[in-house]
Write an enzyme that holds these catalytic residues in place. Structure first.
Site, mmCIF file in Angstrom:
data_model
loop_
_atom_site.group_PDB
_atom_site.id
_atom_site.type_symbol
_atom_site.label_atom_id
_atom_site.label_comp_id
_atom_site.label_asym_id
_atom_site.label_seq_id
_atom_site.Cartn_x
_atom_site.Cartn_y
_atom_site.Cartn_z
ATOM 1 C CG ASN A 223 -0.203 -0.074 2.510
ATOM 2 O OD1 ASN A 223 0.543 0.842 2.851
ATOM 3 N ND2 ASN A 223 -0.363 -1.171 3.234
ATOM 4 C CE LYS A 303 7.900 -12.367 -14.424
ATOM 5 N NZ LYS A 303 8.640 -11.760 -15.509
ATOM 6 C CG ASP A 320 -5.184 -6.366 14.565
ATOM 7 O OD1 ASP A 320 -4.284 -5.754 15.182
ATOM 8 O OD2 ASP A 320 -6.175 -5.811 14.066
ATOM 9 C CB VAL A 322 -1.961 -3.149 17.348
ATOM 10 C CG1 VAL A 322 -3.411 -3.102 16.984
ATOM 11 C CG2 VAL A 322 -1.668 -2.166 18.460
ATOM 12 C CG PHE A 337 -1.880 5.673 14.477
ATOM 13 C CD1 PHE A 337 -1.042 5.211 15.479
ATOM 14 C CD2 PHE A 337 -1.829 7.011 14.129
ATOM 15 C CE1 PHE A 337 -0.171 6.061 16.125
ATOM 16 C CE2 PHE A 337 -0.961 7.871 14.760
ATOM 17 C CZ PHE A 337 -0.128 7.404 15.766
ATOM 18 C CE LYS A 351 -10.796 0.185 12.728
ATOM 19 N NZ LYS A 351 -10.284 0.923 11.621
#
Ligand code: C5P
Length: 424
Positions: A223, A303, A320, A322, A337, A351
């Protein structure tokens, strides 16, 4: 108050230039000291003026140059006692034989020798002279006296000299001297931060940047996270006395001064390193990383070749990080965050509870002016219920300023005494 340890804010250096051919290097030294953030005032002896003009130093330092002890005009501006008090460090570069002898004998017959006696600031000397003069017994005797008196000596380099000799006596390069001076102030600043800083002695782990999930040996899913928020937080935590480790995904950012860094690629590697930090001891865990929610179920060994119009790649959920750390027995203070586009308060609160966090910082990524690649951010901070702290709106500001405010929020929560109902 500045938290940035990369530059030295508002420290005053007197650069004293004495008579020697190395005086030409002192002009560059002024520039390097100014680049590092110091205020610089130059003092010159009569000998120095034979090699380089005061005008050069005035232009480079941006301040009048001080040359006379008994000049009423100069004393009316900034007298020698005032100058001695102004200095946070007196750097004599180059320091001639004559100056060393005067300092050692305690003479006060010109501005520099008087300043030496009148200042409480540390005095550094960078002797530069002919190798035979350096080796002379009287010079070595004077140096020994100065060292005993607490003067710091920047040792000369060896090499070919302007006079044609080869040996010890060359003034080190200006960059090197400026680096040593900067390091001295960094260490002093750090010692204060370690004692009195908001997070003095706390061990902080910060995840930052994106993760990279391999598809085959040449392709991956990732990302746009740049890691800037996490790196700014690492610098801010270090500046207030914390021992900081960054666990960074692939980003192109320099490691902040004093911060330890562990590079990782995938979410699984990030989790592994985070668990290791927990074993080493961790007081505060800050998760700024944009962890990929899914990874490729079966990473191809070779590949993947082009074939057909469609390619299906099965993905499985990543852990996850955290939330996993928050479930451990030796649980640090947990900061998460969240990036949301709507219902910020409700989602953040959800959250906070679901991931068992102590604090969550949330930003509205529907705003085009803040977020991922931006240098600025705006956030709302929510604390877990037991802290009884109101939510905090951090107005749009640079990521460094936001980082400092987040550090204050963490400190406030850590030091907040939770009152039980019996207290009322
Ligand atoms: O659920 P969401 O991705 O919005 O949560 C964001 C917070 O959770 C961030 O603090 C992020 O670093 C952390 N996180 C994590 N591991 C994941 C996904 C998110 O630590 N796999």
């Amino acid at each position: 108050m500045s938290f940035d340890l990369s530059v030295i804010p508002h420290k005053n250096i007197i650069l004293a230039v004495t008579g020697g051919i190395a005086a030409y290097k002192s002009a560059i030294l002024v520039r390097r000291l100014k680049d590092a953030g110091f205020n610089v005032r130059v003092v010159m002896t009569d000998g120095a003026k034979a090699f380089i003009t005061p005008l050069t130093f005035q232009a480079l330092s941006g301040n009048p140059v001080h040359t006379d002890l008994l000049n009423p005009e100069a004393e009316a501006g900034m007298g020698h006692i005032e100058l001695a008090r102004w200095a946070d460090l007196v750097l004599v570069a180059p320091a001639s034989c004559d100056t060393l002898a005067k300092f050692a004998a305690g003479l006060a017959d010109d501005l520099l020798s008087t300043l030496y006696l009148a200042t409480k600031a540390p005095v550094w000397v960078a002797p530069a002279m002919n190798q035979q003069m350096w080796a002379a017994k009287a010079t070595q005797r004077n140096l020994a006296t100065l060292i005993e008196d607490g003067v710091h000596v920047i040792m000369p380099d060896a090499g070919s000299q302007a006079c044609g000799d080869v040996g010890l006596g060359r003034m080190p390069e200006p960059e090197d001297i400026a680096r040593q001076v900067t390091e001295y102030f960094h260490k002093a600043q750090r010692a204060i931060a370690e004692k009195f800083g908001l997070l003095a002695g706390k061990k902080v782990t910060i995840t930052a940047g994106p993760t990279r999930e391999a598809i085959d040996p040449v392709r991956y899913i990732s990302n746009h996270s740049t890691g800037k928020m996490g790196f700014s937080l690492a610098a801010a935590c270090y500046a207030v006395g914390a021992e900081v480790t960054l666990i960074a995904g692939p980003v192109s950012l320099d490691t902040p001064n004093g911060v330890k860094r562990k590079n990782v690629a995938s979410a699984m590697q990030m989790l592994d390193e985070s668990m290791k930090k927990l074993d080493d001891g961790c007081d505060i865990f800050i998760a700024t990383a944009a962890v990929a929610d899914y990874r490729v179920a079966q990473v191809a060994e070779h590949k993947i070749k082009k074939a057909g119009d469609e390619l299906n790649v099965a993905l499985i959920k990543n852990p996850d990080i955290v939330a996993t750390i928050a479930q451990q027995e030796k649980r640090p203070f947990m900061v998460g965050f969240a990036a949301e586009t709507q219902n910020i308060e409700a989602y953040a609160a959800g959250k906070l509870v679901a991931k068992k966090l102590d604090m969550i910082a949330c930003n509205d990524v529907s705003r085009a002016d803040i977020g991922f690649a931006s240098d600025e951010n705006a956030m709302t901070v929510f604390f877990a219920e037991q802290y009884q702290l109101d939510q905090r709106d951090l107005e749009k500001a640079s990521k460094q300023e936001i980082a400092q405010q987040l550090v204050e929020a963490i400190h406030d929560a850590l030091t907040h005494v939770v009152q039980s109902e019996d207290d009322f």
